[in-house]
Scaffold this motif. Structure first.
Motif, PDB file in Angstrom:
ATOM      1  N   GLY A   1       0.791  -1.228   0.000  1.00  0.00           N
ATOM      2  CA  GLY A   1       0.000   0.000   0.000  1.00  0.00           C
ATOM      3  C   GLY A   1       0.821   1.274   0.000  1.00  0.00           C
ATOM      4  N   SER A   2       2.133   1.165   0.024  1.00  0.00           N
ATOM      5  CA  SER A   2       2.986   2.357   0.040  1.00  0.00           C
ATOM      6  C   SER A   2       3.197   2.886  -1.378  1.00  0.00           C
ATOM      7  CB  SER A   2       4.336   2.039   0.680  1.00  0.00           C
ATOM      8  OG  SER A   2       5.041   1.101  -0.114  1.00  0.00           O
ATOM      9  N   ILE A   3       3.469   4.178  -1.468  1.00  0.00           N
ATOM     10  CA  ILE A   3       3.779   4.787  -2.769  1.00  0.00           C
ATOM     11  C   ILE A   3       5.240   4.507  -3.075  1.00  0.00           C
ATOM     12  CG2 ILE A   3       3.997   6.943  -4.051  1.00  0.00           C
ATOM     13  CD1 ILE A   3       1.605   8.003  -2.466  1.00  0.00           C
ATOM     14  N   LEU A   4       5.476   3.787  -4.177  1.00  0.00           N
ATOM     15  CA  LEU A   4       6.834   3.429  -4.580  1.00  0.00           C
ATOM     16  C   LEU A   4       7.445   4.461  -5.515  1.00  0.00           C
ATOM     17  CD1 LEU A   4       6.303  -0.387  -5.329  1.00  0.00           C
ATOM     18  CD2 LEU A   4       7.141   0.676  -3.218  1.00  0.00           C
ATOM     19  N   ASP A   5       6.618   5.114  -6.324  1.00  0.00           N
ATOM     20  CA  ASP A   5       7.126   6.075  -7.290  1.00  0.00           C
ATOM     21  C   ASP A   5       5.974   6.959  -7.763  1.00  0.00           C
ATOM     22  OD1 ASP A   5       8.963   7.362  -8.904  1.00  0.00           O
ATOM     23  OD2 ASP A   5       9.339   5.654 -10.222  1.00  0.00           O
ATOM     24  N   ARG A   6       6.329   8.166  -8.218  1.00  0.00           N
ATOM     25  CA  ARG A   6       5.390   9.135  -8.792  1.00  0.00           C
ATOM     26  C   ARG A   6       6.118   9.850  -9.905  1.00  0.00           C
ATOM     27  NH1 ARG A   6       1.630  11.418  -4.571  1.00  0.00           N
ATOM     28  NH2 ARG A   6       1.316  13.023  -6.101  1.00  0.00           N
ATOM     29  N   PHE A   7       5.470  10.008 -11.055  1.00  0.00           N
ATOM     30  CA  PHE A   7       6.122  10.725 -12.141  1.00  0.00           C
ATOM     31  C   PHE A   7       5.079  11.177 -13.159  1.00  0.00           C
ATOM     32  CE2 PHE A   7       6.549   6.151 -12.531  1.00  0.00           C
ATOM     33  CZ  PHE A   7       6.009   5.870 -13.775  1.00  0.00           C
ATOM     34  N   ASN A   8       5.465  12.193 -13.953  1.00  0.00           N
ATOM     35  CA  ASN A   8       4.557  12.749 -14.950  1.00  0.00           C
ATOM     36  C   ASN A   8       4.534  11.968 -16.245  1.00  0.00           C
ATOM     37  OD1 ASN A   8       5.451  15.368 -13.308  1.00  0.00           O
ATOM     38  ND2 ASN A   8       3.383  15.609 -14.094  1.00  0.00           N
ATOM     39  N   GLU A   9       5.682  11.526 -16.690  1.00  0.00           N
ATOM     40  CA  GLU A   9       5.767  10.904 -18.007  1.00  0.00           C
ATOM     41  C   GLU A   9       6.410   9.538 -17.870  1.00  0.00           C
ATOM     42  OE1 GLU A   9       7.916  11.881 -22.270  1.00  0.00           O
ATOM     43  OE2 GLU A   9       7.520  13.504 -20.870  1.00  0.00           O
ATOM     44  N   LEU A  10       5.890   8.572 -18.622  1.00  0.00           N
ATOM     45  CA  LEU A  10       6.505   7.244 -18.608  1.00  0.00           C
ATOM     46  C   LEU A  10       7.933   7.341 -19.108  1.00  0.00           C
ATOM     47  CD1 LEU A  10       3.650   5.027 -20.076  1.00  0.00           C
ATOM     48  CD2 LEU A  10       4.614   4.861 -17.781  1.00  0.00           C
ATOM     49  N   PRO A  11       8.862   6.663 -18.437  1.00  0.00           N
ATOM     50  CA  PRO A  11      10.253   6.667 -18.906  1.00  0.00           C
ATOM     51  C   PRO A  11      10.348   6.020 -20.287  1.00  0.00           C
ATOM     52  CG  PRO A  11      10.065   5.693 -16.708  1.00  0.00           C
ATOM     53  CD  PRO A  11       8.680   5.894 -17.224  1.00  0.00           C
ATOM     54  N   ALA A  12      11.399   6.354 -21.022  1.00  0.00           N
ATOM     55  CA  ALA A  12      11.591   5.793 -22.364  1.00  0.00           C
ATOM     56  C   ALA A  12      11.593   4.267 -22.308  1.00  0.00           C
ATOM     57  CB  ALA A  12      12.890   6.320 -22.974  1.00  0.00           C
ATOM     58  N   ASP A  13      12.293   3.705 -21.329  1.00  0.00           N
ATOM     59  CA  ASP A  13      12.341   2.256 -21.163  1.00  0.00           C
ATOM     60  C   ASP A  13      11.481   1.896 -19.952  1.00  0.00           C
ATOM     61  OD1 ASP A  13      12.864  -0.432 -21.111  1.00  0.00           O
ATOM     62  OD2 ASP A  13      15.022  -0.227 -20.757  1.00  0.00           O
ATOM     63  N   CYS A  14      10.171   2.033 -20.111  1.00  0.00           N
ATOM     64  CA  CYS A  14       9.279   1.866 -18.966  1.00  0.00           C
ATOM     65  C   CYS A  14       9.231   0.430 -18.447  1.00  0.00           C
ATOM     66  CB  CYS A  14       7.893   2.416 -19.245  1.00  0.00           C
ATOM     67  SG  CYS A  14       7.061   1.734 -20.660  1.00  0.00           S
ATOM     68  N   VAL A  15       9.459  -0.553 -19.308  1.00  0.00           N
ATOM     69  CA  VAL A  15       9.426  -1.944 -18.853  1.00  0.00           C
ATOM     70  C   VAL A  15      10.511  -2.172 -17.805  1.00  0.00           C
ATOM     71  CG1 VAL A  15       9.703  -4.352 -19.542  1.00  0.00           C
ATOM     72  CG2 VAL A  15       8.341  -2.807 -20.950  1.00  0.00           C
ATOM     73  N   ASN A  16      11.751  -1.772 -18.106  1.00  0.00           N
ATOM     74  CA  ASN A  16      12.827  -1.941 -17.127  1.00  0.00           C
ATOM     75  C   ASN A  16      12.608  -1.078 -15.898  1.00  0.00           C
ATOM     76  OD1 ASN A  16      14.418  -4.007 -18.181  1.00  0.00           O
ATOM     77  ND2 ASN A  16      15.391  -2.607 -19.622  1.00  0.00           N
ATOM     78  N   HIS A  17      12.053   0.107 -16.080  1.00  0.00           N
ATOM     79  CA  HIS A  17      11.753   0.972 -14.935  1.00  0.00           C
ATOM     80  C   HIS A  17      10.787   0.276 -13.980  1.00  0.00           C
ATOM     81  CE1 HIS A  17      11.281   4.766 -12.776  1.00  0.00           C
ATOM     82  NE2 HIS A  17       9.999   4.467 -12.697  1.00  0.00           N
ATOM     83  N   PHE A  18       9.776  -0.372 -14.520  1.00  0.00           N
ATOM     84  CA  PHE A  18       8.766  -1.027 -13.690  1.00  0.00           C
ATOM     85  C   PHE A  18       9.268  -2.322 -13.060  1.00  0.00           C
ATOM     86  CE2 PHE A  18       5.988   2.092 -15.256  1.00  0.00           C
ATOM     87  CZ  PHE A  18       4.848   2.075 -14.472  1.00  0.00           C
ATOM     88  N   LYS A  19      10.196  -2.993 -13.710  1.00  0.00           N
ATOM     89  CA  LYS A  19      10.690  -4.265 -13.175  1.00  0.00           C
ATOM     90  C   LYS A  19      11.362  -4.101 -11.814  1.00  0.00           C
ATOM     91  CE  LYS A  19      10.734  -6.911 -17.346  1.00  0.00           C
ATOM     92  NZ  LYS A  19      11.380  -7.815 -18.244  1.00  0.00           N
ATOM     93  N   LYS A  20      11.844  -2.898 -11.516  1.00  0.00           N
ATOM     94  CA  LYS A  20      12.494  -2.693 -10.219  1.00  0.00           C
ATOM     95  C   LYS A  20      11.490  -2.779  -9.053  1.00  0.00           C
ATOM     96  CE  LYS A  20      12.295   2.354 -10.179  1.00  0.00           C
ATOM     97  NZ  LYS A  20      13.072   3.577 -10.311  1.00  0.00           N
ATOM     98  N   PHE A  21      10.198  -2.750  -9.346  1.00  0.00           N
ATOM     99  CA  PHE A  21       9.189  -2.826  -8.301  1.00  0.00           C
ATOM    100  C   PHE A  21       8.779  -4.264  -7.961  1.00  0.00           C
ATOM    101  CE2 PHE A  21       8.221   1.251 -10.556  1.00  0.00           C
ATOM    102  CZ  PHE A  21       8.830   2.060  -9.611  1.00  0.00           C
ATOM    103  N   PHE A  22       9.415  -5.214  -8.629  1.00  0.00           N
ATOM    104  CA  PHE A  22       9.080  -6.621  -8.439  1.00  0.00           C
ATOM    105  C   PHE A  22      10.306  -7.385  -7.981  1.00  0.00           C
ATOM    106  CE2 PHE A  22       6.226  -4.825 -11.536  1.00  0.00           C
ATOM    107  CZ  PHE A  22       4.987  -5.251 -11.078  1.00  0.00           C
ATOM    108  N   PRO A  23      10.137  -8.340  -7.073  1.00  0.00           N
ATOM    109  CA  PRO A  23      11.295  -9.140  -6.632  1.00  0.00           C
ATOM    110  C   PRO A  23      11.810  -9.999  -7.777  1.00  0.00           C
ATOM    111  CG  PRO A  23       9.272 -10.049  -5.717  1.00  0.00           C
ATOM    112  CD  PRO A  23       8.902  -8.773  -6.429  1.00  0.00           C
ATOM    113  N   PRO A  24      13.110 -10.322  -7.753  1.00  0.00           N
ATOM    114  CA  PRO A  24      13.632 -11.214  -8.794  1.00  0.00           C
ATOM    115  C   PRO A  24      12.958 -12.577  -8.737  1.00  0.00           C
ATOM    116  CG  PRO A  24      15.364 -10.569  -7.217  1.00  0.00           C
ATOM    117  CD  PRO A  24      14.079  -9.934  -6.780  1.00  0.00           C
TER     118      PRO A  24
END
Length: 163
Positions: free
Chosen positions: A136-159
């Motif tokens: 339930g915590s806020i992990l990130d906030r941003f205005n525009e999706l990063p160019a490489d959004c897939v890799n950006h989002f993968k950091k929010f998931f355990p390996p």
């Protein structure tokens, strides 16, 4: 140096530092375009939730929909949920559904008709993205999706194999 400061300020999400810490924890409930009531708390301990605040009249929001579709296809839907929250005060259900179909927006589209959720999260412009962790915590906030959004989002998931 004042000019640099003035150019930097608009890039900072207004209210992010003032954001109430409990907003994500308290959650919200909104109606989807399908008439279903969707509550943030339903995803607690189950999925990372990507809140995308957008409006049908926002050209930049619509341009991001291609990235959103690619991101959604790349994510493991067992651990990721997209909730696209329409904040257009005058957006009709018919208009939202037309855009949803035209742009093939994945995930659930929710309608913040009275702006309560938008205000709670301190959103002053769209598109705007908030990533909510399983806890339930806020992990990130941003205005525009990063160019490489897939890799950006993968950091929010355990390996793989991780907890």
């Amino acid at each position: 140096s004042l000019l640099i400061f003035l150019l930097y300020v608009p890039a900072c999400p207004a209210g992010a530092e003032l954001q109430p810490a409990a907003a994500a924890t308290d959650g919200f409930s909104l109606k989807s375009t399908e008439g279903e009531t969707v509550s943030l708390k339903d995803y607690r301990d189950k999925k990372v939730v990507h809140l995308m605040f957008w409006a049908t009249w926002c050209p930049h929001c619509l341009l991001e929909m291609t990235k959103i579709k690619d991101l959604y296809k790349s994510m493991d839907c067992a651990h990721y949920e997209l909730l696209a929250i329409d904040v257009g005060v005058n957006d009709t259900l018919q208009r939202i559904k037309k855009i949803q179909s035209q742009y093939q927006i994945p995930g659930k589209i929710l309608i913040d008709g009275n702006g309560e959720v938008t205000r709670t999260y301190g959103i002053i412009g769209v598109p705007y993205h908030i990533i909510i962790g399983k806890d339930g915590s806020i992990l990130d906030r941003f205005n525009e999706l990063p160019a490489d959004c897939v890799n950006h989002f993968k950091k929010f998931f355990p390996p793989e194999g991780g907890a």
